[in-house]
Design an enzyme around this catalytic site. Structure first.
Site, short mmCIF file in Angstrom:
data_model
loop_
_atom_site.label_atom_id
_atom_site.label_comp_id
_atom_site.label_asym_id
_atom_site.label_seq_id
_atom_site.Cartn_x
_atom_site.Cartn_y
_atom_site.Cartn_z
N HIS A 53 31.66 -21.89 -28.17
CA HIS A 53 32.37 -21.47 -29.61
C HIS A 53 32.44 -19.89 -29.62
CE1 HIS A 53 32.96 -20.54 -33.81
NE2 HIS A 53 33.33 -21.81 -33.86
N GLU B 286 40.93 -22.05 -31.03
CA GLU B 286 40.78 -21.20 -32.26
C GLU B 286 40.96 -19.98 -32.09
OE1 GLU B 286 36.37 -22.40 -33.22
OE2 GLU B 286 37.80 -23.31 -35.03
O1 G3P Z 1 34.19 -24.09 -35.67
C1 G3P Z 1 35.19 -23.90 -36.66
C2 G3P Z 1 35.29 -22.81 -37.09
O2 G3P Z 1 35.14 -21.63 -36.05
C3 G3P Z 1 36.15 -22.26 -37.89
O3 G3P Z 1 35.83 -21.42 -38.96
O4 G3P Z 1 35.84 -21.15 -41.65
O5 G3P Z 1 37.94 -20.78 -40.23
O6 G3P Z 1 37.01 -22.81 -40.72
P1 G3P Z 1 36.75 -21.56 -40.42
#
Ligand code: G3P
Length: 226
Positions: A97, A145
Site C-alpha cells: 500500500h 491508487e
Molecule cells: O486503501 C485505500 C485508501 O488508500 C484510499 O483512501 O481515504 O482516499 O478512500 P481514501
C-alpha cells in the site's frame, strides 16, 4: 455471506484511524457485513493487525490484512507473516500500500508466501507503470491508487479516470487473470459505477466509510448501482 472475494468487490481499508480503535473496528466491520448481507455485494474489510483475528472470527465477510511481511513462520520478531494472517481466519492481504511501501523484489516474495498460505493478494500501485510491475508477480488483484488523491475529497474516477482505463489495459496485457481495483477519494455509488464502467473489478477505499458519521448509509450508497 461468502468469505470468497468475488467481483465486483468493495474493499474498506480501516487504516490506523482513531475510529477503528477499541471496538471501533468491530462496529465498522459489522456495518459492512450488514450491507453486504442486505445487498449480496461482496464488501471486504482490512482492520488493523491487532484486530485481525477478532474481526475475522466475528463477521461473515472477507477480512484482509493491511500488510504482510516477507517471512515464513519462525524466528521473526514483530513481523506479520502470511501464515499467521491465514491462521487468523483472514482470507487475504493488501501488499505494498502506498502508506506501507516495500521494494519491488519483496513484493514478489510477499505474493509468493501469501499464495502458499492460500491468501488472496491485492498488490497496490501508485501508477500504471508500477501496476504493470505488480501484475508481473501474478497477484489476484492490482489496486491502482494515485497517492496525491488518497484521503481527499476528489475521487480518482473524477480526477484521473484515464489512469484506471490505462491500468486495466496494461495489466490485461501482462496477465488477463489479474483483476484491477482502483482507489483514492472514492466515496459514492457514482464513483463505484464509474470505476466499473472504466473496467475495474471494484474499489479500495477508506476515509469515506471509516470517518463517516453514518458508515452504513455511505456503504448503502456505494453499492446502489451494483
Ligand atoms: O486503501 C485505500 C485508501 O488508500 C484510499 O483512501 O481515504 O482516499 O478512500 P481514501
Amino acid at each position: 455471506m461468502t468469505k470468497k472475494i468475488t467481483r465486483p468487490v468493495i474493499i474498506v481499508n480501516f487504516k490506523a484511524y482513531s475510529e477503528t480503535e477499541g471496538d471501533g473496528s468491530l462496529f465498522l466491520a459489522k456495518a459492512c457485513e450488514s450491507v453486504s448481507e442486505e445487498t449480496g455485494i461482496v464488501i471486504s474489510v482490512c482492520p488493523p493487525a491487532v484486530d485481525l483475528s477478532r474481526i475475522a472470527k466475528n463477521v461473515s465477510i472477507p477480512v484482509l490484512s493491511q500488510n504482510v511481511d516477507p517471512y515464513a513462520a519462525g524466528s521473526a520478531t514483530g513481523w506479520i507473516t502470511p501464515s499467521m494472517v491465514r491462521r487468523c481466519c483472514a482470507v487475504g492481504t493488501l501488499i505494498n500500500h502506498s502508506e506501507h511501501k516495500i521494494s519491488g523484489s519483496l513484493i514478489g516474495e510477499c505474493v509468493e508466501l501469501s499464495k502458499a498460505a492460500e491468501l488472496v493478494t491485492v498488490v497496490c500501485a501508485d501508477n500504471v507503470q508500477s501496476a504493470v510491475l505488480a501484475a508481473g508477480f501474478r497477484p489476484d488483484f492490482v489496486a491502482v491508487e494515485p497517492p496525491e488523491l488518497i484521503g481527499g475529497n476528489v475521487s480518482v474516477t473524477t480526477a484521473n479516470p484515464v489512469i484506471i482505463e490505462d491500468t486495466v489495459e496494461a495489466v490485461r496485457n501482462v496477465n488477463g487473470a489479474v483483476s484491477v481495483l482502483c482507489g483514492a477519494g472514492v466515496k459514492t455509488g457514482d464513483d463505484v459505477k464509474t470505476a466499473l464502467d472504466l473496467g475495474a473489478s471494484g474499489v479500495l477505499l477508506a476515509s469515506g466509510v471509516v470517518k463517516a458519521k453514518d458508515p452504513k448509509a455511505v456503504l448503502s450508497d456505494l453499492v446502489k448501482h451494483l
